[in-house]
Design a protein around this motif. Sequence first.
Motif, short mmCIF file in Angstrom:
data_model
loop_
_atom_site.label_atom_id
_atom_site.label_comp_id
_atom_site.label_asym_id
_atom_site.label_seq_id
_atom_site.Cartn_x
_atom_site.Cartn_y
_atom_site.Cartn_z
N UNK A 77 0.82 -1.21 0.00
CA UNK A 77 0.00 0.00 0.00
C UNK A 77 0.86 1.27 0.00
N UNK A 78 2.17 1.11 -0.20
CA UNK A 78 3.06 2.25 -0.30
C UNK A 78 3.57 2.79 1.03
N UNK A 79 3.45 2.03 2.10
CA UNK A 79 3.89 2.48 3.42
C UNK A 79 5.30 1.96 3.69
N UNK A 80 6.16 2.84 4.17
CA UNK A 80 7.55 2.49 4.47
C UNK A 80 7.60 1.81 5.84
N UNK A 81 7.52 0.47 5.84
CA UNK A 81 7.46 -0.28 7.09
C UNK A 81 8.75 -0.16 7.91
N UNK A 82 9.95 -0.27 7.32
CA UNK A 82 11.16 -0.12 8.13
C UNK A 82 11.24 1.24 8.85
N UNK A 83 10.84 2.31 8.16
CA UNK A 83 10.82 3.63 8.81
C UNK A 83 9.81 3.65 9.95
N UNK A 84 8.66 3.02 9.73
CA UNK A 84 7.63 2.97 10.76
C UNK A 84 8.13 2.21 11.99
N UNK A 85 8.87 1.13 11.77
CA UNK A 85 9.43 0.35 12.88
C UNK A 85 10.46 1.19 13.65
N UNK A 86 11.31 1.90 12.92
CA UNK A 86 12.31 2.75 13.56
C UNK A 86 11.67 3.82 14.42
N UNK A 87 10.65 4.47 13.88
CA UNK A 87 9.96 5.53 14.62
C UNK A 87 9.23 4.96 15.84
N UNK A 88 8.73 3.74 15.72
CA UNK A 88 8.06 3.10 16.87
C UNK A 88 9.05 2.86 18.00
N UNK A 89 10.23 2.35 17.66
CA UNK A 89 11.24 2.13 18.71
C UNK A 89 11.67 3.46 19.31
N UNK A 90 11.87 4.45 18.46
CA UNK A 90 12.28 5.77 18.95
C UNK A 90 11.23 6.34 19.90
N UNK A 91 9.96 6.16 19.57
CA UNK A 91 8.90 6.66 20.44
C UNK A 91 8.88 5.91 21.77
N UNK A 92 9.07 4.61 21.72
CA UNK A 92 9.09 3.81 22.95
C UNK A 92 10.18 4.25 23.91
N UNK A 93 11.38 4.49 23.40
CA UNK A 93 12.48 4.90 24.29
C UNK A 93 12.33 6.37 24.70
N UNK A 94 11.66 7.18 23.86
CA UNK A 94 11.38 8.57 24.24
C UNK A 94 10.46 8.63 25.44
N UNK A 95 9.53 7.67 25.55
CA UNK A 95 8.67 7.60 26.73
C UNK A 95 9.50 7.33 27.99
N UNK A 96 10.51 6.48 27.86
CA UNK A 96 11.39 6.21 29.01
C UNK A 96 12.14 7.48 29.41
N UNK A 97 12.63 8.23 28.42
CA UNK A 97 13.34 9.47 28.71
C UNK A 97 12.42 10.50 29.34
N UNK A 98 11.16 10.57 28.89
CA UNK A 98 10.20 11.50 29.49
C UNK A 98 9.98 11.15 30.96
N UNK A 99 9.87 9.86 31.26
CA UNK A 99 9.75 9.44 32.66
C UNK A 99 10.97 9.88 33.45
N UNK A 100 12.16 9.83 32.84
CA UNK A 100 13.38 10.26 33.51
C UNK A 100 13.36 11.75 33.82
N UNK A 101 12.84 12.56 32.90
CA UNK A 101 12.73 14.01 33.15
C UNK A 101 11.79 14.27 34.31
N UNK A 102 10.64 13.59 34.31
CA UNK A 102 9.68 13.76 35.39
C UNK A 102 10.25 13.30 36.73
N UNK A 103 11.11 12.29 36.70
CA UNK A 103 11.66 11.73 37.94
C UNK A 103 12.82 12.54 38.50
#
Length: 295
Positions: free
Chosen positions: A190-216
């Motif tokens: 369907x024309x979707x760049x799956x590898x880029x989507x996977x990379x951004x998903x991992x980046x978002x997941x670890x960004x949530x961990x970093x956000x928790x670190x800022x709050x902590x």
Amino acid sequence: MIEIFGIPLPAMASQLLLGLVNGSFYALLSLGLAVIFGLLNVINFAHGALFMLGAVLTWMGLEYAGLNYWLMLGIAPLTIGVLGALFERSLLKRIYKLDHLYGLLLTLGLTLLLEGVVRAFHGVSGLPYSTPEALQGAVDVGFMMLPIYRVWVVLASLVVCFATWFAIEKTRLGAYLRAGTENPRLVEAFGINVPLMVTLTYAFGVALAALAGVLAAPVMQVSPLMGQNLIIVVFAVVVIGGMGSIMGSILTGLALGLIEGLAKVFYPEASSTVVFVIMAVVLLIRPAGLFGKEK
């Protein structure tokens, strides 16, 4: 003075608030783990180190660059997200088709590397980070003094957690993410760049961990080892909620934080083990977790 089961109400309320704050950190961290495992099928053991790195970057931004807490709420997660994307593109993508053990060992190695680098520059002693001026002080609610910063942590965590759940479960983007992990070839058609989507998903997941670190940062001693004990509890939260379950991670993290708080009131000796006792019971009754799908 009002008492509940022989415990003064202010003492009970303060421990429940503390438990809710801890539960907010559990929810944010376990949410990141659930996103990564549910969509990428990788057990990210480096989550605790990335949580620590978010807090350390926040401290460095204040000490070395004069950046305030509000700026670091955006800068730290973005920086860690970029770091995570580089890690996923350079190393993690090579082991997706291998056993889960390889991902666990790789991310464990990243954990030791990050902790070693921070320890080399800052030692192991705690680095103090003061509460931002706008969130200092407490509000008198009659039966206790309610610290403003702790309320902010709970509210900010809840907003981020449920916004993430909504984006993944109720939007077209979330549907693409779920479909891309189950049948990437069909989604690519369907024309979707799956590898880029996977990379951004991992980046978002670890960004949530970093956000928790800022709050902590203002409520914990910022140190290279601050994520070690926390990540063990967070893995237990993910197992109890169900590996890959977004809502399960959120609700279980908050509930277990409250249970820990109650344990500290009624039986303090059990507060550090109650989560693991619950995990053992849940695995005996429902191996897939409370919200996980039985295979």
